[in-house]
Design an enzyme around this catalytic site. Structure first.
Site, PDB file in Angstrom:
ATOM      1  N   CYS A 253      82.025 -39.644  88.478  1.00  0.00           N
ATOM      2  CA  CYS A 253      82.323 -41.053  88.204  1.00  0.00           C
ATOM      3  C   CYS A 253      81.365 -41.594  87.143  1.00  0.00           C
ATOM      4  CB  CYS A 253      82.227 -41.890  89.472  1.00  0.00           C
ATOM      5  SG  CYS A 253      82.660 -43.619  89.175  1.00  0.00           S
TER       6      CYS A 253
ATOM      7  N   ASN B 145      90.542 -30.109  84.780  1.00  0.00           N
ATOM      8  CA  ASN B 145      90.981 -31.498  84.743  1.00  0.00           C
ATOM      9  C   ASN B 145      90.741 -32.069  83.347  1.00  0.00           C
ATOM     10  OD1 ASN B 145      89.693 -34.604  86.049  1.00  0.00           O
ATOM     11  ND2 ASN B 145      91.824 -34.104  85.740  1.00  0.00           N
TER      12      ASN B 145
END
Length: 333
Positions: A102, A202
């Site tokens: 994050c 990803n």
């Protein structure tokens, strides 16, 4: 096939853990569209340990979602271990994931999320305490590095493996990039070649062909789809279908999109109540409407509505108009 610890997935496609999005309402849709693994949005370890009511509700898992990964974040060894223990013993999640990607300042300022990317020793320490506290497999989702000068993806993945982590998902962007620029798939290949645990890639998987390309060129064990699935769970189904058959399934019709949007809304209402769900669905409705001709007006309209039936009426009136225009166009030919 993708396998994490003793948990076997039916395919290589994973729904990414997206904050403010991946609640049970959306995760169940992703599962129904075929995702081999769905990941929940991150929950603070301190909030879990302090028994914050809202955070504990975020640990709810519908049996139909399984296999599922619950994600936690934090920067303190004791609370990380305790939160992992709660997820292990008091939820029916299959996997405990630690957020190490994050990029938002309010998370990194707490010595959590992407902040760990600067210190493989810290990663080893934090993953190790979580692994020792639980029975369920522990995994990590991380970015490739903090910035272009601090890319420690290989060292960090090796630290995760050495600490007992059972898999690592790597986003091919740095913390500094946030969600801009291009994802670096070369780093995914480097990580895959450096560790023996499963690696999930990803970043910039926007089409089924992208997913196959990532798997073929990097050798990763799974492909994680995030933003491309927003308002578009067909991306998950179409990717799985393409990987299995080499054929591209058709895109959904406008009515199919709105039908699923309403299923999503009804599940969110059951979860959070009509008032909260309708407000939350405004962003989701905009995603479901993306790509449909003339959607600006209906999007603006939905932002002013407060009940489920008003939103349904607005969306289906829009679709009726699209279908009528299509019929007129066909009859004129």
């Amino acid at each position: 096939m993708l396998k994490i610890g003793d948990i076997k997935m039916k395919n290589q496609v994973v729904l990414a853990p997206m904050a403010g999005v991946c609640n049970p309402a959306f995760r169940l849709i992703a599962k129904e569209f075929g995702a081999g693994l769905v990941c929940a949005e991150m929950v603070s370890d301190k909030a879990i340990v302090n028994k914050n009511e809202k955070s504990l509700k975020m640990l709810y898992v519908d049996e139909r979602e399984k296999p599922l990964s619950l994600q936690i974040f934090g920067g303190d060894k004791e609370t990380m271990a305790e939160a992992a223990r709660v997820v292990d013993q008091q939820t029916n999640a299959d996997i405990i994931d630690i957020n190490m990607g994050c990029p938002v300042p309010k998370i990194t300022k707490c010595d959590a999320g992407a902040k760990w990317l600067l210190n493989p020793d810290k990663i080893y320490e934090m993953v190790s305490v979580a692994v020792k506290a639980v029975e369920k497999p522990v995994t990590v989702k991380m970015r490739m590095g903090w910035d272009d000068e601090n890319i420690l993806a290989v060292e960090n993945a090796q630290a995760i493996e050495a600490a007992g982590g059972k898999a690592v998902a790597v986003h091919g962007r740095t913390r500094l990039q946030m969600y801009e620029g291009t994802a670096n798939w070369d780093i995914l290949k480097e990580v895959k070649e450096a560790v023996n645990i499963p690696v999930i890639g990803n970043g910039d998987v926007k089409t089924p062909q992208d997913a196959k390309n990532m798997l073929d060129t990097t050798g990763v064990d799974g492909v994680m789809i995030g933003r491309a699935a927003l308002g578009n769970p067909w991306m998950l189904y179409r990717t799985i279908h393409y990987l299995e058959t080499g054929e591209l399934a058709p895109d959904p019709s406008p009515r199919e999109k709105i039908d699923v949007c309403m299923i999503h809304m009804d599940r969110l209402i059951n979860l959070k109540g009509e008032d909260v769900a309708v407000r939350e669905m405004r962003k989701h409705a905009a995603w479901y409407l993306k790509g449909l001709r003339g959607n600006n007006k209906v999007r603006d309209q939905i932002n002013q509505l407060h009940t489920r039936d008003e939103v349904a009426s607005s969306l289906y009136n829009f679709v009726d108009g699209l279908e009528s225009a299509q019929k007129e166009k066909a009859s004129a030919v």
